[in-house]
Scaffold this active site. Structure first.
Site, PDB file in Angstrom:
ATOM      1  N   GLU A 236      -6.446 -10.491  -1.062  1.00 33.44           N
ATOM      2  CA  GLU A 236      -7.221 -10.236   0.163  1.00 33.44           C
ATOM      3  C   GLU A 236      -8.710 -10.129  -0.153  1.00 33.44           C
ATOM      4  O   GLU A 236      -9.408  -9.240   0.326  1.00 33.44           O
ATOM      5  CB  GLU A 236      -6.714  -8.941   0.839  1.00 33.44           C
ATOM      6  CG  GLU A 236      -5.222  -8.937   1.154  1.00 33.44           C
ATOM      7  CD  GLU A 236      -4.733  -7.700   1.897  1.00 33.44           C
ATOM      8  OE1 GLU A 236      -3.518  -7.516   1.960  1.00 33.44           O
ATOM      9  OE2 GLU A 236      -5.591  -6.940   2.413  1.00 33.44           O
TER      10      GLU A 236
ATOM     11  N   GLU B 153       0.801  -1.226   0.000  1.00 39.34           N
ATOM     12  CA  GLU B 153       0.000   0.000   0.000  1.00 39.34           C
ATOM     13  C   GLU B 153       0.832   1.273   0.000  1.00 39.34           C
ATOM     14  O   GLU B 153       0.632   2.167   0.837  1.00 39.34           O
ATOM     15  CB  GLU B 153      -0.965  -0.041   1.197  1.00 39.34           C
ATOM     16  CG  GLU B 153      -1.861  -1.284   1.191  1.00 39.34           C
ATOM     17  CD  GLU B 153      -2.731  -1.440   2.431  1.00 39.34           C
ATOM     18  OE1 GLU B 153      -3.421  -2.488   2.522  1.00 39.34           O
ATOM     19  OE2 GLU B 153      -2.731  -0.537   3.287  1.00 39.34           O
TER      20      GLU B 153
HETATM   21  O1  G3I Z   1      -3.254  -8.197  19.026  1.00 36.44           O
HETATM   22  C1  G3I Z   1      -3.921  -7.102  19.631  1.00 36.44           C
HETATM   23  C2  G3I Z   1      -4.539  -7.568  20.944  1.00 36.44           C
HETATM   24  O2  G3I Z   1      -3.466  -7.855  21.842  1.00 36.44           O
HETATM   25  C3  G3I Z   1      -5.394  -6.443  21.521  1.00 36.44           C
HETATM   26  O3  G3I Z   1      -6.035  -6.925  22.703  1.00 36.44           O
HETATM   27  C4  G3I Z   1      -6.486  -6.100  20.466  1.00 36.44           C
HETATM   28  C5  G3I Z   1      -7.395  -4.999  20.973  1.00 36.44           C
HETATM   29  O4  G3I Z   1      -7.040  -3.769  20.473  1.00 36.44           O
HETATM   30  O5  G3I Z   1      -5.842  -5.635  19.243  1.00 36.44           O
HETATM   31  C6  G3I Z   1      -5.069  -6.693  18.673  1.00 36.44           C
HETATM   32  O6  G3I Z   1      -4.463  -6.202  17.548  1.00 36.44           O
HETATM   33  C7  G3I Z   1      -5.398  -6.060  16.447  1.00 36.44           C
HETATM   34  C8  G3I Z   1      -4.892  -6.994  15.309  1.00 36.44           C
HETATM   35  O7  G3I Z   1      -5.729  -6.782  14.128  1.00 36.44           O
HETATM   36  C9  G3I Z   1      -4.997  -8.449  15.696  1.00 36.44           C
HETATM   37  O8  G3I Z   1      -6.315  -8.804  15.907  1.00 36.44           O
HETATM   38  C10 G3I Z   1      -5.299  -4.625  15.979  1.00 36.44           C
HETATM   39  O9  G3I Z   1      -5.893  -3.792  17.003  1.00 36.44           O
HETATM   40  C11 G3I Z   1      -6.115  -4.457  14.688  1.00 36.44           C
HETATM   41  O10 G3I Z   1      -5.901  -3.156  14.150  1.00 36.44           O
HETATM   42  C12 G3I Z   1      -5.582  -5.470  13.629  1.00 36.44           C
HETATM   43  O11 G3I Z   1      -6.438  -5.322  12.526  1.00 36.44           O
HETATM   44  C13 G3I Z   1      -5.838  -5.845  11.320  1.00 36.44           C
HETATM   45  C14 G3I Z   1      -5.675  -4.683  10.330  1.00 36.44           C
HETATM   46  O12 G3I Z   1      -5.148  -5.235   9.081  1.00 36.44           O
HETATM   47  C15 G3I Z   1      -4.694  -3.649  10.860  1.00 36.44           C
HETATM   48  O13 G3I Z   1      -4.499  -2.699   9.927  1.00 36.44           O
HETATM   49  C16 G3I Z   1      -6.845  -6.847  10.740  1.00 36.44           C
HETATM   50  O14 G3I Z   1      -6.922  -7.992  11.610  1.00 36.44           O
HETATM   51  C17 G3I Z   1      -6.389  -7.307   9.349  1.00 36.44           C
HETATM   52  O15 G3I Z   1      -7.425  -8.062   8.726  1.00 36.44           O
HETATM   53  C18 G3I Z   1      -6.104  -6.074   8.471  1.00 36.44           C
HETATM   54  O16 G3I Z   1      -5.577  -6.546   7.247  1.00 36.44           O
HETATM   55  C19 G3I Z   1      -5.187  -5.565   6.289  1.00 36.44           C
HETATM   56  C20 G3I Z   1      -4.003  -6.134   5.520  1.00 36.44           C
HETATM   57  O17 G3I Z   1      -2.974  -6.461   6.389  1.00 36.44           O
HETATM   58  C21 G3I Z   1      -3.547  -5.155   4.458  1.00 36.44           C
HETATM   59  N1  G3I Z   1      -4.648  -4.728   3.595  1.00 36.44           N
HETATM   60  C22 G3I Z   1      -5.866  -4.263   4.255  1.00 36.44           C
HETATM   61  C23 G3I Z   1      -6.318  -5.297   5.288  1.00 36.44           C
HETATM   62  C24 G3I Z   1      -7.605  -4.818   5.969  1.00 36.44           C
HETATM   63  O18 G3I Z   1      -7.365  -3.649   6.710  1.00 36.44           O
END
Ligand code: G3I
Length: 379
Positions: free
Chosen positions: A277, A172
């Site tokens: 994705e 990105e």
């Molecule tokens: O691991 C922590 C956990 O310890 C904590 O308790 C919890 C509560 O805040 O957060 C957890 O981290 C989260 C992580 O996912 C794991 O679940 C993050 O807050 C959350 O922001 C993260 O979201 C991911 C997101 O990327 C971040 O930008 C999504 O799962 C994931 O599906 C998403 O994937 C992205 C690709 O990598 C790139 N392209 C877009 C796609 C969708 O946004």
């Protein structure tokens, strides 16, 4: 004769039950359940993004589906910088090692996601040891960040050399208007951070497929900018070998025609094209403010009790249309990855209860699953 499909381990859906009766009353053995990986074995690999619970075998609903239906995996979060190198004092490969072992145990093509991104990269990466933000006007800061990127890529890619076959090296890096995203990478190192990242990844594993991965590459002017960037990199001998179309799609965007044109445009560059994705957001492009307003009024879960039948059918048709385009391009496309196993796992639920994938919250195949299987059978 109408052939019906049943899903490995899942009950046949009413009306889709395998009718064993042929004319003349001879009973025939029930048809083997057809899986995504079976149905697409002549076309491309079918992959899925998996979360930590699934990697750790703690998802009773998702794990059987992953093992039965897919032949490639991508880590939803386990290989991002904030997971593998949360602090400057060292690396943490606990989650990542389990992810790669899971893939090897189930004979899957393992993808690495992602090395250089503006998201989920800890703040320390862009600061000096005293917490001072690194600046783009200081050659020493540029050199320090390049050294950190090189060390990270060599360490992470090197650790899984020959085991992780495909890497999202840069994720990105482009804005919707086609300019380079003003990320900390771009501001501190400069635009050549992209070349450097691919160079370091190739040094660490010369046999790995190295992907530039991005969303909305069907849109202009972003598509033309991405093509120009790929041509520049290829022209300079930068070892980028694949383009990742994320395909976080909507019900009507991108059109099947536009997806078709987009795949052709990137394939023409001699790059392998991968859908990285895939999901189809049935709630439309709600903006954050709109979601919080709807949530505050208890309206975010438009389809709290499931999708209305017409929308369920429309989603099935949408998936069939997209996979028909991917099949048409099976000589250009080597992998199609869904961004999550069941609707319950999807990142898109932040917008309100969403239904973007092929398996419902109970892990049962949706009509969209059967339309994707059927699309593979059609000439
Ligand atoms: O691991 C922590 C956990 O310890 C904590 O308790 C919890 C509560 O805040 O957060 C957890 O981290 C989260 C992580 O996912 C794991 O679940 C993050 O807050 C959350 O922001 C993260 O979201 C991911 C997101 O990327 C971040 O930008 C999504 O799962 C994931 O599906 C998403 O994937 C992205 C690709 O990598 C790139 N392209 C877009 C796609 C969708 O946004």
């Amino acid at each position: 004769m109408k052939i019906h499909f049943t899903l490995a381990g899942a009950p046949a859906v009413a009306g889709l039950a395998t009718a064993g009766l042929l004319a003349g009353g001879i009973t025939e053995k029930a048809a083997e359940p057809v899986t995504l990986t079976d149905a697409y074995s002549n076309y491309f690999l079918v992959g899925v993004a998996i979360n930590q619970k699934q990697i750790d075998g703690e998802d009773q609903r998702g794990d059987p589906i992953i093992k039965a239906q897919f032949d490639s995996i991508t880590p939803e979060n386990a290989l991002k910088w904030d997971a593998t190198q949360p602090t400057p004092d060292g690396y943490n490969f606990t989650e990542a090692d389990r992810y790669v072992e899971f893939g090897e145990k189930h004979h899957m093509t393992i993808v690495g996601h992602t090395l250089v991104w503006h998201n989920q990269t800890p703040g320390w990466v862009f600061q000096d040891k005293n917490g001072r933000p690194l600046s783009g006007t200081n050659a020493a800061d540029r050199a320090l960040l390049l050294a950190r990127m090189r060390d990270h890529i060599h360490t992470v890619v090197g650790r899984y050399k020959g085991r992780i076959k495909i890497w999202d090296v840069v994720n990105e890096a482009l804005n919707p208007n086609g300019t380079l995203r003003k990320s900390s990478w771009e501001k501190i190192i400069g635009p050549d951070y992209i070349e450097k990242a691919f160079q370091y990844a190739h040094e660490a594993d010369p046999d790995a497929i190295l992907r530039y991965n991005d969303f909305s590459l069907e849109d202009e002017p972003k598509q033309s900018a991405a093509i120009a960037l790929m041509k520049k990199l290829l022209g300079e001998g930068v070892p980028v070998t694949a383009i990742g179309l994320q395909d976080h799609d909507q019900m009507k965007w991108p059109s099947a025609e536009r997806e078709d044109e987009t795949i052709s445009a990137f394939a023409k560059l001699g790059l392998k094209v991968m859908i990285t994705e895939l999901d189809v957001n049935v709630l439309g492009g709600r903006r954050t403010a709109e979601v919080s307003e709807m949530a505050s009024q208890g309206r975010a879960n438009t389809y709290a009790n499931g999708l209305p039948p017409d929308l369920e059918r429309a989603l099935a048709q949408r998936y069939a249309d997209l996979f028909s385009v991917f099949i048409k391009h099976h000589n250009d496309i080597s992998l199609v990855t869904l961004w999550g196993v069941t609707d319950a796992d999807s990142w898109l639920n932040w917008r309100g209860q969403n239904y973007p994938l092929l398996f419902d919250r109970e892990g049962k195949p949706k009509p969209a699953f059967y339309s994707v299987i059927k699309a593979a059978g059609e000439p």
